[in-house]
Structures are given as structure tokens and as C-alpha cells.
Motif scaffolding. Structure first.
Motif, mmCIF file in Angstrom:
data_model
loop_
_atom_site.group_PDB
_atom_site.id
_atom_site.type_symbol
_atom_site.label_atom_id
_atom_site.label_comp_id
_atom_site.label_asym_id
_atom_site.label_seq_id
_atom_site.Cartn_x
_atom_site.Cartn_y
_atom_site.Cartn_z
ATOM 1 N N GLY A 6 0.801 -1.215 0.000
ATOM 2 C CA GLY A 6 0.000 0.000 0.000
ATOM 3 C C GLY A 6 0.838 1.272 0.000
ATOM 4 N N ARG A 7 0.299 2.313 -0.617
ATOM 5 C CA ARG A 7 0.962 3.618 -0.604
ATOM 6 C C ARG A 7 0.852 4.222 0.794
ATOM 7 N N ARG A 8 1.939 4.808 1.293
ATOM 8 C CA ARG A 8 1.925 5.414 2.626
ATOM 9 C C ARG A 8 1.285 6.804 2.560
ATOM 10 N N SER A 9 0.323 7.041 3.401
ATOM 11 C CA SER A 9 -0.319 8.351 3.455
ATOM 12 C C SER A 9 0.548 9.340 4.226
ATOM 13 N N ASP A 10 0.482 10.598 3.823
ATOM 14 C CA ASP A 10 1.162 11.669 4.552
ATOM 15 C C ASP A 10 0.238 12.321 5.578
ATOM 16 N N ASN A 11 -0.954 11.754 5.779
ATOM 17 C CA ASN A 11 -1.957 12.373 6.644
ATOM 18 C C ASN A 11 -2.044 11.742 8.028
ATOM 19 N N VAL A 12 -1.012 10.993 8.409
ATOM 20 C CA VAL A 12 -0.947 10.445 9.765
ATOM 21 C C VAL A 12 -0.236 11.457 10.652
ATOM 22 N N VAL A 13 -0.899 11.836 11.742
ATOM 23 C CA VAL A 13 -0.349 12.798 12.697
ATOM 24 C C VAL A 13 0.000 12.059 13.985
ATOM 25 N N ASP A 14 1.231 12.185 14.416
ATOM 26 C CA ASP A 14 1.690 11.495 15.627
ATOM 27 C C ASP A 14 1.601 12.450 16.812
ATOM 28 N N ALA A 15 0.554 12.282 17.619
ATOM 29 C CA ALA A 15 0.366 13.108 18.811
ATOM 30 C C ALA A 15 0.556 12.286 20.076
ATOM 31 N N ARG A 16 1.217 11.155 19.955
ATOM 32 C CA ARG A 16 1.451 10.312 21.133
ATOM 33 C C ARG A 16 2.375 11.026 22.109
ATOM 34 N N GLY A 17 2.026 10.947 23.379
ATOM 35 C CA GLY A 17 2.832 11.574 24.412
ATOM 36 C C GLY A 17 2.523 13.029 24.654
ATOM 37 N N GLU A 18 1.543 13.583 23.941
ATOM 38 C CA GLU A 18 1.214 14.991 24.130
ATOM 39 C C GLU A 18 0.130 15.222 25.175
ATOM 40 N N GLY A 19 -0.473 14.131 25.657
ATOM 41 C CA GLY A 19 -1.471 14.275 26.714
ATOM 42 C C GLY A 19 -2.777 14.867 26.251
ATOM 43 N N GLY A 20 -3.017 14.853 24.948
ATOM 44 C CA GLY A 20 -4.311 15.266 24.451
ATOM 45 C C GLY A 20 -4.461 16.740 24.228
ATOM 46 N N GLY A 21 -3.466 17.557 24.495
ATOM 47 C CA GLY A 21 -3.565 18.966 24.186
ATOM 48 C C GLY A 21 -4.474 19.751 25.099
ATOM 49 N N GLY A 22 -4.748 19.264 26.288
ATOM 50 C CA GLY A 22 -5.595 20.039 27.187
ATOM 51 C C GLY A 22 -6.423 19.131 28.058
ATOM 52 N N GLU A 84 7.166 0.648 12.712
ATOM 53 C CA GLU A 84 6.480 -0.243 11.776
ATOM 54 C C GLU A 84 4.970 -0.209 11.953
ATOM 55 N N GLN A 85 4.500 -0.084 13.191
ATOM 56 C CA GLN A 85 3.062 -0.057 13.415
ATOM 57 C C GLN A 85 2.437 1.199 12.807
ATOM 58 N N ALA A 86 3.118 2.331 12.967
ATOM 59 C CA ALA A 86 2.628 3.567 12.349
ATOM 60 C C ALA A 86 2.700 3.479 10.833
ATOM 61 N N GLU A 87 3.713 2.779 10.331
ATOM 62 C CA GLU A 87 3.831 2.592 8.888
ATOM 63 C C GLU A 87 2.666 1.758 8.362
ATOM 64 N N PHE A 88 2.244 0.770 9.144
ATOM 65 C CA PHE A 88 1.085 -0.042 8.778
ATOM 66 C C PHE A 88 -0.166 0.839 8.687
ATOM 67 N N VAL A 89 -0.356 1.685 9.683
ATOM 68 C CA VAL A 89 -1.517 2.586 9.679
ATOM 69 C C VAL A 89 -1.468 3.488 8.454
ATOM 70 N N ALA A 90 -0.285 4.034 8.145
ATOM 71 C CA ALA A 90 -0.139 4.927 6.992
ATOM 72 C C ALA A 90 -0.429 4.192 5.691
ATOM 73 N N SER A 91 -0.077 2.909 5.618
ATOM 74 C CA SER A 91 -0.335 2.117 4.419
ATOM 75 C C SER A 91 -1.829 1.902 4.226
ATOM 76 N N ILE A 92 -2.521 1.533 5.301
ATOM 77 C CA ILE A 92 -3.972 1.312 5.198
ATOM 78 C C ILE A 92 -4.673 2.626 4.885
ATOM 79 N N LEU A 93 -4.283 3.694 5.573
ATOM 80 C CA LEU A 93 -4.902 4.997 5.322
ATOM 81 C C LEU A 93 -4.670 5.438 3.878
ATOM 82 N N GLY A 94 -3.446 5.244 3.392
ATOM 83 C CA GLY A 94 -3.129 5.635 2.024
ATOM 84 C C GLY A 94 -3.991 4.906 1.012
ATOM 85 N N ASP A 95 -4.253 3.632 1.266
ATOM 86 C CA ASP A 95 -5.066 2.900 0.309
ATOM 87 C C ASP A 95 -6.540 3.293 0.412
#
Length: 296
Positions: A6-22, A84-95
Motif C-alpha cells: 500500500g501507498r503510505r499516506s502523509d496524513n498520519v499525525v503522531d500526537a502520542r505523548g502529548e497528553g491530548g492537548g488540554g 512499523e506499526q505507524a507505517e502499517f496505519v499509513a499504508s492502510i490509510l493511504g489505500d
């Protein structure tokens, strides 16, 4: 599943560890609870044993006392290259992007890519504050999918639904909600809620909306397989097992020892499997009109 095709999407945002922003439970806009927020609250009610209607009433009272606020902004960055797990998500999202762009174009429409936000523990979206306990969700307010990937481990341990295609089904289901938003389905359901129409229950609008998202996930799976031929023996069974594992009846029986059809929001295990198979066998969005179906 040969997901690396699958093509990797550029629309994956990594906000892990940010505590949700508020902190605090906030719902932006001051216009009442949206559909995404209602689904989150119902999920919280199931997990905590609280009455979702009581939670909704409390939140509605709080919102009347608040000034209008802007939707939460989730920061984040692109996932690291060695994840690799994020890459998997990007592949599914891209497709999903490739599939739905093509299907929308065939219908003379334009598909807008959603963002997919990876978070850990908790997150603040335009639909409000949520913990990872509610599972993956789509927020129509900001047109983003939110995913704490620990849910995939829970699928394996709690729901006995392992496998990469089972995880792909979960992502595709949430993208199905984005498709509903772009097609105006979500707005119609939300309008029906405001007009007092029945939402919960084994024949309610929420169930019909969720089952349609399952069917749309099946449509994606059909189109992706036709294009990439990436499924391996047992993959389809993984997705069907996942759909079966997260039916309302099965979750309620596990969580509270009884099944309450009047509180259904997602459909039974049998219904979820049926509608995913309907989409997967046809690859046609027209096969997913759960709102017109007499029998779900």
C-alpha cells in the motif's frame, strides 16, 4: 496481508505523548453535542456501567453555562520512520485515500482526505475529550480519525480478534464514517437526533449508521484487493472475526451479563458481519444503504 504494497499516506499525525492537548471534557462550538460525541459517551457508559442518558444530561447542562469555544487543536508530527506499526496505519490509510478518491470521482464527486491522529492515553478533539478506553473514533467536527494503537493489543487479548487485516478493518470502518460525512449522511442523522427521532436501539439510526460504515469498510476491502491483491489466506476471516467480536450483543453480554437491545448503538455481531460481507462481496457503495433496509 501484504500491507507493504500500500501507498503510505502523509496524513498520519503522531500526537502520542502529548497528553491530548488540554484537560477537561470540552465540546467545541457551543451548538450541542455532535454525533461523534454521543458515540463516545455511549461507549464510556458501557465501560463504566453508567447510564449514557444521564451523562448526556449532565454534559448538556454544563454546555449551557459555557461560552462558545474553538475546536481543540491537536499538535503532533509525522511518525518516526522506524515505527512499523505507524507505517502499517499509513499504508492502510493511504489505500483508503486511493480507493475513495477513485470511487468519488466515478460519481462526479471530490473526496477530501481526513487526518488520522495517533494518540496515547487521552486526546482532545473537536468532539471533546476522550480517553483510549472509548476505542478508535471519528470526529465529524474536525474530520479526523483518532486511534490509540494499544486498542489493537486489546483486540487480541480481550476480543480474541488478532491479525493485520482485522486492524485494517477497524481503520477502514472509521474512514467509512468520514465517507458518510462527505456524503451528507452524518448531517442527516444529526438533524434527526435534534428533531427527536429514535437514535439508540436495535433498529435505531445509530445502528444503521454504524452498519453502513461496516459495509463501506467492506467496499474498501474489495476495491483494495482488486487493485493490490494483497490479501492472504485467513485475512478475510480475521476481519469477520473482528466484526463479530465487537457487536453490541456480545460486548453487553461480556460487560454486564445481559443484552439490552434498546441500548444498541452499533449492531449485533451477526449484523456487523453481514454488512461487512455485503460491501466486500459487491464492492459497490449502493449495496450499503442500511437506512432503507427493512431488515438489518
Amino acid at each position: 496481508m501484504e500491507w507493504r504494497k500500500g501507498r503510505r499516506s502523509d496524513n498520519v499525525v503522531d500526537a502520542r505523548g502529548e497528553g491530548g492537548g488540554g484537560g477537561g471534557m470540552r465540546f467545541g462550538g457551543g451548538k450541542g453535542l455532535g454525533l461523534g460525541a454521543i458515540l463516545l459517551i455511549v461507549g464510556i457508559g458501557w465501560l463504566t456501567g453508567q447510564d449514557p442518558l444521564q451523562i448526556l444530561g449532565q454534559l448538556a447542562g454544563q454546555m449551557e453555562q459555557q461560552q462558545q469555544t474553538a475546536p481543540a487543536n491537536v499538535g503532533g508530527k509525522a511518525p518516526p520512520a522506524n515505527d512499523e506499526q505507524a507505517e502499517f496505519v499509513a499504508s492502510i490509510l493511504g489505500d483508503t485515500e486511493d480507493t475513495w478518491k477513485a470511487l468519488f470521482a466515478q460519481a462526479g464527486k471530490q473526496y477530501r482526505d481526513p487526518k488520522l491522529v495517533l494518540f496515547s492515553g487521552q486526546v482532545n478533539s473537536a468532539c471533546g475529550f476522550a480517553s483510549s478506553a472509548v476505542g478508535p473514533f471519528y470526529c465529524p467536527g474536525d474530520q479526523r480519525v483518532y486511534l490509540d494503537m494499544t486498542f489493537f493489543r486489546e483486540m487480541e487479548t480481550r476480543f480474541k480478534a488478532a491479525g493485520d487485516f482485522a486492524q485494517a478493518y477497524v481503520i477502514a470502518h472509521e474512514i467509512g464514517h468520514h465517507v458518510q460525512t462527505l456524503l451528507g449522511v452524518s448531517a442527516k442523522v444529526d438533524a434527526a437526533r435534534r428533531n427527536g427521532q429514535r437514535m439508540e436501539g436495535d433498529n435505531g439510526l445509530l445502528v444503521r449508521q454504524e452498519l453502513q460504515a461496516d459495509c463501506l469498510a467492506g467496499v474498501w476491502a474489495y476495491q483494495a484487493q482488486k487493485r493490490l491483491n494483497w490479501l492472504e489466506p485467513g485475512d478475510v476471516e480475521e476481519a469477520l472475526n473482528a466484526a463479530n467480536a465487537i457487536g453490541d450483543d456480545r460486548l453487553q453480554q461480556q460487560g454486564q451479563g445481559r443484552v439490552v437491545p434498546d441500548s444498541f448503538t452499533h449492531g449485533t455481531s451477526q449484523q456487523r458481519v453481514r454488512w461487512f460481507k455485503a460491501g466486500f462481496s459487491s464492492g459497490d457503495v449502493n449495496s450499503c444503504d442500511t437506512f432503507a433496509a427493512r431488515s438489518l
